[in-house]
Design a protein around this motif. Structure first.
Motif, short mmCIF file in Angstrom:
data_model
loop_
_atom_site.label_atom_id
_atom_site.label_comp_id
_atom_site.label_asym_id
_atom_site.label_seq_id
_atom_site.Cartn_x
_atom_site.Cartn_y
_atom_site.Cartn_z
N MET A 75 0.80 -1.22 0.00
CA MET A 75 0.00 0.00 0.00
C MET A 75 0.84 1.28 0.00
O MET A 75 0.53 2.21 -0.73
N SER A 76 1.89 1.33 0.79
CA SER A 76 2.67 2.58 0.84
C SER A 76 3.32 2.87 -0.51
O SER A 76 3.37 4.02 -0.94
N TRP A 78 2.10 1.86 -3.38
CA TRP A 78 0.99 2.18 -4.29
C TRP A 78 0.61 3.64 -4.16
O TRP A 78 0.34 4.31 -5.15
N GLU A 79 0.61 4.14 -2.92
CA GLU A 79 0.22 5.53 -2.68
C GLU A 79 1.34 6.52 -2.96
O GLU A 79 1.10 7.72 -3.05
N SER A 80 2.56 6.04 -3.10
CA SER A 80 3.70 6.94 -3.31
C SER A 80 3.82 7.34 -4.78
O SER A 80 3.12 6.82 -5.64
N LYS A 123 0.12 -0.63 -10.36
CA LYS A 123 -0.84 0.20 -9.61
C LYS A 123 -2.20 0.20 -10.29
O LYS A 123 -3.23 0.20 -9.61
N GLY A 149 -3.80 -4.07 1.82
CA GLY A 149 -2.53 -3.52 1.37
C GLY A 149 -1.36 -4.46 1.53
O GLY A 149 -0.21 -4.02 1.56
#
Length: 157
Positions: A75-76, A78-80, A123, A149
């Motif tokens: 998750m981190s 993916w969000e970055s 992603k 995540g």
């Protein structure tokens, strides 16, 4: 015919979304399977009886803890703003870029592509993160993503 055109695919938007559009040249390598072909691949490689990850039975290989080496967070990343898959995933999956992979959302929804395309646009594939499994043609390694995540790294049995 084993594939749908991307225009026929109900989730086409995940590859054409304005926040993360996939270039046309790469879109050509993203091949959603027809329901019949997806069902065959799912039954041969994922589960004979279960239609999706929520309903895997104890006899399905993904449910056997011994098949999984490690669980890591995706998750981190993916969000970055970084494009790469988590480092642990890239270290675990040591496939050539031209290996055919199958991203299996559920029994009737499977996408075939190349490992290079999946790595580049992972992603997009994970806009839907309800238990998809990634497998490679004639490869034992597998990834199982969840909506919390995390991704399990393991081997098909």
């Amino acid at each position: 015919m084993s594939y749908l055109t991307l225009d026929e695919y109900q989730r086409k938007w995940i590859f054409t979304h304005q926040s993360m559009p996939v270039p046309d040249a790469d879109l050509e390598a993203i091949k959603p399977m027809t329901q019949l072909r997806a069902s065959q691949l799912w039954q041969e490689n994922i589960s004979v009886q279960s239609p999706d990850a929520d309903r895997f039975s104890s006899s399905d290989w993904p449910m056997k803890e011994s098949n999984w080496k490690e669980t890591v967070s995706w998750m981190s990343e993916w969000e970055s703003d970084e494009a790469d898959l988590p480092e642990e995933v890239l270290a675990f999956i040591d496939w050539q870029d031209d290996v055919t992979v199958y991203f299996c959302y559920e029994k009737y929804n499977v996408i075939e592509t190349k490992w290079s395309i999946f790595k580049k646009h992972w992603k997009n594939f994970l806009f839907y993160d309800d238990g998809p499994v990634l497998i490679g043609r004639r490869r034992k390694e597998a990834l199982w993503f969840d909506s919390k995540g995390n991704v399990k790294l393991g081997h098909r049995s």
